[in-house]
Design an enzyme around this catalytic site. Structure first.
Site, PDB file in Angstrom:
ATOM      1  N   PHE A 123      52.977 -10.159   2.782  1.00 20.69           N
ATOM      2  CA  PHE A 123      52.664 -10.779   1.694  1.00 20.69           C
ATOM      3  C   PHE A 123      51.205 -10.960   1.355  1.00 20.69           C
ATOM      4  CE2 PHE A 123      52.582 -15.106  -0.271  1.00 20.69           C
ATOM      5  CZ  PHE A 123      53.046 -14.677  -1.610  1.00 20.69           C
ATOM      6  N   GLY A 131      42.126 -19.376  -1.785  1.00 21.41           N
ATOM      7  CA  GLY A 131      42.981 -19.388  -1.575  1.00 21.41           C
ATOM      8  C   GLY A 131      44.283 -20.723  -1.509  1.00 21.41           C
ATOM      9  N   GLU A 364      50.080 -20.956   4.525  1.00 22.99           N
ATOM     10  CA  GLU A 364      51.171 -20.838   3.230  1.00 22.99           C
ATOM     11  C   GLU A 364      51.121 -22.502   2.430  1.00 22.99           C
ATOM     12  OE1 GLU A 364      55.479 -20.052   4.382  1.00 22.99           O
ATOM     13  OE2 GLU A 364      54.566 -18.664   6.010  1.00 22.99           O
TER      14      GLU A 364
HETATM   15  C1  LIG Z   1      46.196 -16.982  10.784  1.00 18.21           C
HETATM   16  C2  LIG Z   1      46.593 -17.008   8.725  1.00 18.21           C
HETATM   17  C3  LIG Z   1      47.540 -15.606   8.943  1.00 18.21           C
HETATM   18  C4  LIG Z   1      47.680 -16.436   6.844  1.00 18.21           C
HETATM   19  N1  LIG Z   1      48.616 -14.693   6.410  1.00 18.21           N
HETATM   20  C5  LIG Z   1      48.201 -14.983   5.289  1.00 18.21           C
HETATM   21  C6  LIG Z   1      49.394 -13.800   4.080  1.00 18.21           C
HETATM   22  O1  LIG Z   1      49.998 -13.187   5.507  1.00 18.21           O
HETATM   23  N2  LIG Z   1      49.227 -13.705   3.204  1.00 18.21           N
HETATM   24  C7  LIG Z   1      48.668 -14.404   2.366  1.00 18.21           C
HETATM   25  O2  LIG Z   1      48.589 -14.532   1.308  1.00 18.21           O
HETATM   26  N3  LIG Z   1      47.406 -15.565   3.015  1.00 18.21           N
HETATM   27  C8  LIG Z   1      47.087 -15.944   3.615  1.00 18.21           C
HETATM   28  N4  LIG Z   1      46.552 -16.559   4.916  1.00 18.21           N
HETATM   29  C9  LIG Z   1      45.566 -17.595   4.124  1.00 18.21           C
HETATM   30  C10 LIG Z   1      46.345 -18.335   3.909  1.00 18.21           C
HETATM   31  O3  LIG Z   1      47.632 -19.406   3.212  1.00 18.21           O
HETATM   32  C11 LIG Z   1      44.979 -19.320   3.523  1.00 18.21           C
HETATM   33  O4  LIG Z   1      44.227 -19.324   4.442  1.00 18.21           O
HETATM   34  C12 LIG Z   1      45.369 -21.559   2.850  1.00 18.21           C
HETATM   35  O5  LIG Z   1      46.582 -20.933   1.535  1.00 18.21           O
HETATM   36  C13 LIG Z   1      44.188 -22.251   2.819  1.00 18.21           C
HETATM   37  O6  LIG Z   1      43.136 -20.861   1.630  1.00 18.21           O
HETATM   38  P1  LIG Z   1      41.552 -21.303   1.993  1.00 18.21           P
HETATM   39  O7  LIG Z   1      41.324 -20.828   3.816  1.00 18.21           O
HETATM   40  O8  LIG Z   1      40.556 -19.999   1.187  1.00 18.21           O
HETATM   41  O9  LIG Z   1      41.080 -22.605   2.326  1.00 18.21           O
HETATM   42  P2  LIG Z   1      40.613 -23.427   0.873  1.00 18.21           P
HETATM   43  O10 LIG Z   1      41.171 -23.110  -0.086  1.00 18.21           O
HETATM   44  O11 LIG Z   1      39.157 -22.943   0.421  1.00 18.21           O
HETATM   45  O12 LIG Z   1      40.662 -24.869   1.481  1.00 18.21           O
HETATM   46  C14 LIG Z   1      39.127 -25.844   2.106  1.00 18.21           C
HETATM   47  C15 LIG Z   1      39.517 -26.799   2.094  1.00 18.21           C
HETATM   48  O13 LIG Z   1      39.781 -27.373   1.081  1.00 18.21           O
HETATM   49  C16 LIG Z   1      40.362 -28.247   0.729  1.00 18.21           C
HETATM   50  N5  LIG Z   1      41.474 -28.048  -0.702  1.00 18.21           N
HETATM   51  C17 LIG Z   1      41.459 -27.121  -1.521  1.00 18.21           C
HETATM   52  N6  LIG Z   1      41.797 -27.601  -2.431  1.00 18.21           N
HETATM   53  C18 LIG Z   1      41.531 -28.919  -2.218  1.00 18.21           C
HETATM   54  C19 LIG Z   1      42.491 -29.848  -3.622  1.00 18.21           C
HETATM   55  N7  LIG Z   1      42.061 -28.723  -5.235  1.00 18.21           N
HETATM   56  N8  LIG Z   1      42.572 -30.852  -3.179  1.00 18.21           N
HETATM   57  C20 LIG Z   1      41.960 -31.036  -1.979  1.00 18.21           C
HETATM   58  N9  LIG Z   1      41.976 -29.964  -0.668  1.00 18.21           N
HETATM   59  C21 LIG Z   1      41.566 -28.877  -1.138  1.00 18.21           C
HETATM   60  C22 LIG Z   1      41.774 -27.073   1.455  1.00 18.21           C
HETATM   61  O14 LIG Z   1      43.940 -28.624   1.654  1.00 18.21           O
HETATM   62  C23 LIG Z   1      41.478 -27.655   3.135  1.00 18.21           C
HETATM   63  O15 LIG Z   1      41.716 -28.312   3.419  1.00 18.21           O
HETATM   64  C24 LIG Z   1      46.038 -16.453   5.964  1.00 18.21           C
HETATM   65  C25 LIG Z   1      46.080 -17.577   6.426  1.00 18.21           C
HETATM   66  C26 LIG Z   1      45.367 -17.418   8.107  1.00 18.21           C
HETATM   67  C27 LIG Z   1      44.465 -18.521   8.699  1.00 18.21           C
END
Ligand SMILES: Cc1cc2nc3c(=O)[nH]c(=O)nc-3n(C[C@H](O)[C@H](O)[C@H](O)COP(=O)(O)OP(=O)(O)OC[C@H]3O[C@@H](n4cnc5c(N)ncnc54)[C@H](O)[C@@H]3O)c2cc1C
Ligand SMILES: Cc1cc2nc3c(=O)[nH]c(=O)nc-3n(C[C@H](O)[C@H](O)[C@H](O)COP(=O)(O)OP(=O)(O)OC[C@H]3O[C@@H](n4cnc5c(N)ncnc54)[C@H](O)[C@@H]3O)c2cc1C
Lengths: 383, 262, 413
Positions: A123, A131, A364
């Site tokens: 997915f 993110g 997720e």
């Molecule tokens: C091992 C692993 C497997 C994964 N597998 C998949 C997958 O199969 N498919 C897929 O599509 N994705 C996958 N991901 C991605 C995952 O869903 C994202 O890492 C996650 O959604 C967070 O996004 P980001 O890492 O870009 O963090 P960011 O969005 O950059 O967030 C950084 C920090 O800021 C906070 N933040 C951001 N916006 C706000 C807000 N508006 N208010 C308050 N706090 C905020 C977040 O909560 C977090 O603490 C995976 C990630 C990992 C690490």
């Protein structure tokens, strides 16, 4: 209110429990070292129906309800997290995308091999600049004749490097974005212009691989638009709602295992001339662990039950995802503490679980995003 | 074509924490989980393999309370075709004799070629229902079998004996009880677990089997557990001193003459 | 409630002396007073144990009660031991293990009979048995059953005719089947796999393990029925054979078999057994851990693959005398490549419940200790005095495990 677990799910649970104890636990350490689940174990899981449980029989699924699926992941979650990280993204996210968003022809074509575990799904939503803010994706899809041309990069896609089928969410209308501008595509391994980039090196989850996926003028036939153009974001949100129950269930199962290991250790480890379990400090940790686990478990079952009743679960799913993942981190921390130095050592599963648990608060949808969903709903509904 | 009957029992989970009930003759059943007796899993597996190879049917027979249906459905999920559940309360509280008598009534005259059962049930661990059932049926029986080959009307079985095994040939119909090692029981597949809900489980009463109330359950039992207690716990270990050679000799002596384990 | 026994609560001071005295677990102290449960058999054994005379009996005299409980009718009736003809036959296809077991059961019957002042009758069918060996092992007389039909039916009919005090056999191989079958035909209770037999007057009180050895039960036969008992090999006393002993061999002709039981086909073990190919004893090499009677475990302290390999040699030696032996290993030993993964004990939840677990150089992680918690007798060989495993061991040999292994291989076991 009846808390009895239906007979068929008791049987299911015992089967998975036995499988975990007899087949998975003995190889967990090896998987950790080699960063690879043996293919014969994946084949066994496929034959037992692990890859298609919640889908209807006519598509080769197990016809298991969400509650049954949650009980399944709870048992599976007791073992190394890599196993549920193989199954859950395939079932809860990729295959569910086809089931929830796909046309009848797509379901007929993709669900049977995906349920049978012959084709593994991934997915792909997250991107370098999207993110938490998933609607901000930059991967574009443009119609050229009877084909769609995809360009962009997806990040951290679980099973991405080994998947046969990838559900790719891409922008088809920049102006509409979440409101009809995002479309999901079924991209198969081997489509021209699709390749796997770097496979990530992570804190934990060894044996489960996340990878960068690159789309460079990737050609996707028209019939591989999942459902309708513009429906992608809605599908993704529905899929993620359901997926959160599975994540919570796995967290409960993993935490329960840590509690059991901690009890066993507390009873056998002797310091100051007696088992450390005799100290109230240890007892309180165990009691806290048990309380939180039970609360998360009940929330999981209730949310699954609501899902099975066809009720709206957006708030419940967000609550159980955040609560269960935080519970799991608290429990893992206490488990390390109760184990003392040995809990910090690679030779013992506690250390692995501590690392593996941490991701639950991030993927997720981060727990901050869950709180946003909960709060938005609270403020809208007023109670 | 083989028509096979498999006798199964539901027993407390091997991982369950057990305690003695207030009447000191039974296990407290409240709050523990139950499983299909592990030896019966081998019997079910063997029956299904024989059916898969030679065609025929596999019918599960189970004497036990309502909760035992879970064990029955587990066997059905593994691949058995249908089941007969001796679930009536009157069957309860019996001994191996009443269990075998009731099973015999349920199985006799239904043109089964083979009855498979577990070597023993891990709860009572008495291992006599198979033999008693065979005697009631007037069929030959082989217990604790680790290998089974059925060809035509003959079954050749490896039977475990003290310190080894023995090959025994019997004519069908016969009763065979399964020992560990006979096969590796399959895990029931998830779709089959769900489909097993739709398979037939006939519930029968003593009257259906032509048995009176005095012939079944506690009323008909000839042997009763008069007392049940936890096995004595471990006391502090005995350190065996002396030179290693002496200690080795001493421990062998103790194990042979005192503990009687070698 | 037992009719003839009662606790006089005004006399009972709750000291608990009666609790271990009761062979049927029928006594317990609850809130400072002894309580007598339903399971009381009125055997009277507890009465003299009470320092305050608080156990009231209808007869008043405890010894009289105990003596009477067997019923006068069984006086002089002998204890039968069923011995498969093949087990001790000249050809002895079943081999040393089965023969030792058969003799062991005779040895036990001998000591019970001596205690009760009665005779031991070895019962066999066909003419395979080496009667001299039966006498030497303790039989006073030998009955050879002769007649048409299967052995269980012959035995059941003979029991009906001769009314022995009890019928005993080994809980293994053919004897297990024949005794169970005969009990079924005789409509008699069978205590299967007993590992302890006590005597109360003329009554035999067998105990047997249940629930994987976690509990022990006493089984009572309904009044007036002849109990059948099969014995677990744990119970066997060492047999003092005396080749000078002799006795009478009686051929019992059995006509018409027990009741109306059909005898359509011959049960296994009766004739049909011999026809099969390779009927001789086959020794198993790879006994699974959860089926073994003896498990030898090795851990890191052994230090080398060579030292670990000694365990396999010891296993071979022990299997010649002690039944199925399996070799298990701790995680460290498996990781070091000394043993295959199938041998792993730690944390695999393999349910080993062997009669004997001998650990060599095992330091006893919780995962390991849980895996072997159900072993009956535990020996720990380790030079590390602080090993956690020594806390659960019955016998501790505080020496380098490799050296002890070498010594064990030098002595005849
Ligand atoms: C091992 C692993 C497997 C994964 N597998 C998949 C997958 O199969 N498919 C897929 O599509 N994705 C996958 N991901 C991605 C995952 O869903 C994202 O890492 C996650 O959604 C967070 O996004 P980001 O890492 O870009 O963090 P960011 O969005 O950059 O967030 C950084 C920090 O800021 C906070 N933040 C951001 N916006 C706000 C807000 N508006 N208010 C308050 N706090 C905020 C977040 O909560 C977090 O603490 C995976 C990630 C990992 C690490
Ligand atoms: C990476 C690492 C480096 C180390 N470096 C060194 C070093 O350089 N030198 C050195 O000497 N040691 C070192 N150690 C050992 C370290 O100091 C011990 O691990 C620590 O003291 C805890 O002991 P333990 O692991 O045996 O845990 P235990 O003492 O077994 O404790 C287990 C749990 O029981 C609790 N507990 C124990 N007793 C009681 C009580 N009476 N009341 C309440 N709770 C209790 C503990 O708090 C803990 O939660 C190191 C350990 C690690 C992991």
């Amino acid at each position: 209110m009846d808390f009895t677990i239906p007979q068929e799910y008791e049987i299911l649970r015992k089967m998975v429990h036995d499988f975990v104890v007899e087949r998975l636990d003995p190889i967990s350490q090896k998987v950790e070292e080699e960063d690879e689940i043996p293919p014969e174990i994946i084949k066994e899981m496929a034959e037992l129906g692990f890859f298609g449980l919640p889908f209807p029989e006519e598509y080769g699924g197990g016809a298991v309800s969400k509650l049954g699926y949650a009980l399944f992941l709870e048992e599976l979650g007791a073992s190394s997290a890599c196993f549920s990280n193989l199954i859950a993204p395939h079932v809860s996210l990729a295959t569910s995308s086809v089931f929830i968003g796909g046309t009848e022809a797509q379901k007929q074509k993709y669900l049977p091999p995906m349920c049978a575990g012959e084709k593994l799904g991934a997915f792909a939503l997250t991107e370098p600049n999207a993110g938490s803010d998933a609607a901000n994706i930059e991967t574009r899809a443009e119609k050229k004749g009877d084909k769609w041309i995809l360009n962009g990069t997806k990040n951290w896609i679980t099973n991405g490097s080994i998947a046969d089928v990838v559900i790719v969410y891409a922008l088809t209308d920049k102006n509409l974005r979440a409101r009809g501008g995002i479309t999901a595509f079924i991209v198969e391994k081997g489509f021209p212009g699709f390749r796997v980039g770097t496979v990530d090196v992570k804190m934990g989850l060894r044996g489960s691989h996340t990878a960068q996926l690159l789309f460079e003028n990737c050609e996707v036939p028209e019939e591989n638009v999942l459902g309708e153009v513009g429906m992608g974001f809605l599908t993704a949100m529905k899929v993620l709602d359901g997926g959160r129950i599975g994540l919570a269930a796995g967290a409960v199962g993993g935490a329960q295992r840590l509690l059991e290991l901690s009890i066993q250790w507390a009873n056998t480890r002797v310091q100051f001339g007696q088992p450390i379990a005799n100290n109230q400090a240890i007892q309180w940790m165990l009691a806290d662990m048990a309380m939180e686990i039970e609360a998360a478990r009940l929330m999981t079952y209730k949310t699954a039950w609501k899902y099975d009743q066809g009720l709206k679960i957006t708030r419940d799913a967000a609550m159980v995802k955040a609560f269960a993942s935080e519970m799991a981190c608290h429990v893992a921390d206490k488990a390390v503490q109760i184990h003392g130095g040995i809990g910090y050592m690679r030779e013992y599963p506690i250390e692995r679980a501590y690392r593996d648990t941490r991701i639950l608060k991030i993927y997720e949808g981060t727990n901050e995003i869950q709180r946003m969903i909960i709060a938005r709903d609270l403020l809208k509904v007023g109670h | 074509m083989l028509n096979i009957a498999v006798c199964v029992k539901q027993v407390p989970d091997t991982e369950a924490r057990l305690s003695v009930a207030a009447d000191k003759t039974r296990i407290e059943e409240q709050g523990i989980s139950f499983i299909l007796n592990p030896y019966d899993e081998h019997a079910v597996e063997e029956a299904i393999r024989l059916k898969e190879k030679q065609g025929g049917t596999v019918t599960v027979f189970c004497l036990g309370p309502a909760r035992a249906e879970e064990a029955i459905r587990t066997a059905l999920a593994m691949g058995a075709d249908k089941a007969v559940h001796l679930a009536d309360a009157a069957f309860g509280g019996g001994d191996e004799g009443t269990a075998a008598a009731a099973l015999e009534k349920a199985i006799a005259g239904k043109s089964f070629d083979l009855v498979l059962a577990g070597r023993l049930a891990i709860d009572d661990a008495s291992g006599q229902v198979g033999a008693r059932l065979a005697e009631k049926l007037g069929w030959p029986h082989v217990t604790a079998v680790t290998r089974l080959a059925v060809e035509g009307r003959e079954a050749v079985a490896n039977r475990e004996i003290d310190g080894g095994s023995q090959v025994v040939a019997v004519t069908l119909p016969a009763v065979i009880t399964a020992q560990r090692g006979l096969n590796q029981p399959r895990y029931p597949k998830i779709p089959d677990i769900m489909k097993a809900r739709r398979k037939e489980v006939a519930k029968v009463t003593p009257a259906d089997l032509g048995l009176s109330g005095g012939e079944v359950g506690g009323a008909g039992a000839k042997g009763k557990v008069a007392g049940l207690a936890p096995a004595p716990g471990r006391s502090a270990g005995k350190v065996i001193a002396g030179e290693p050679a002496d200690a080795a000799r001493k421990v062998v002596g103790l194990l042979r003459d005192e503990a009687k384990v070698i | 409630m037992p009719a003839n026994f009662r606790i006089l609560s005004e006399k009972c001071d709750g000291c608990g002396a009666c609790v271990p005295a009761c062979p049927f677990f029928a006594l317990e102290v609850v809130e400072g007073k002894a309580v007598l449960y339903e399971s009381c058999l009125e055997c009277g054994v507890c009465v003299p144990s009470c320092p305050t005379g608080a156990i009231w009996t209808a007869g008043g005299d405890s010894s009289a009660v105990a003596g009477a409980s067997g019923g006068g009718g069984s006086k002089g009736r002998s204890i039968w031991v069923y011995v498969p003809g093949a087990a001790l036959g000249a050809a002895a296809p079943a081999g040393a293990g089965a023969a030792a077991a058969a003799l062991g059961s005779l040895g036990l019957a001998r000591s019970v009979a001596d205690e009760q002042g009665t005779r031991v009758t070895a019962v066999t069918a066909g003419d395979g048995a080496d009667t001299a060996a039966l006498f030497a092992a303790g039989a006073d007389e030998v009955f050879v059953l002769e007649g048409e039909g299967a052995v269980p039916a012959l035995l059941a009919a003979a029991v009906a005719q001769e009314t022995p005090r009890a019928v005993i056999g080994v809980a293994a191989g053919e004897a297990r089947e024949v005794v169970a079958g005969a009990a079924a035909l005789a409509g008699a209770p069978l205590v299967a796999g007993a590992d302890e037999v006590e005597c109360f007057g003329e009554r035999l009180a067998p105990k047997r393990p249940l629930y994987g050895g976690r509990f022990r039960a006493k089984v009572r036969a309904a009044d007036g029925l002849i109990p059948f008992i099969t014995l677990d090999r744990h119970v066997f006393r060492s047999v003092r054979t005396d080749p000078r002993r002799t006795g009478q061999v009686r051929h019992l002709a059995i006509r018409g078999t027990a009741g109306s039981q059909p005898l359509a086909t011959a049960p296994a073990g009766a004739g049909t057994a011999t026809a099969a190919p390779g009927g001789a004893e086959v020794r198993r090499r790879n006994v699974p851990l959860d089926a073994a009677r003896i498990v030898l475990g090795g851990g890191a302290e052994l230090g080398s693959a060579e030292a670990f390999a000694l365990l396999y040699r010891l296993a071979d030696r022990l299997s010649a005398v002690g039944g199925d032996v399996a070799v298990g290993a701790t995680k460290e030993a498996v990781d070091a490549g000394w043993a295959p993964r199938e041998a792993l004990l730690d944390g695999t939840m393999v349910k080993t419940c062997p009669a004997l677990y001998m650990a060599f150089g095992v330091d006893g992680s919780p995962a390991h200790n849980a895996a072997v918690a159900l072993a009956r007798v535990v020996v720990s060989v380790t030079a590390k005095a602080d090993s956690q495993f020594c806390q659960v061991a019955d016998f501790i040999l505080p020496y380098a495990p490799g050296r002890v292994l070498e010594r064990l291989l030098e002595i005849t076991i």
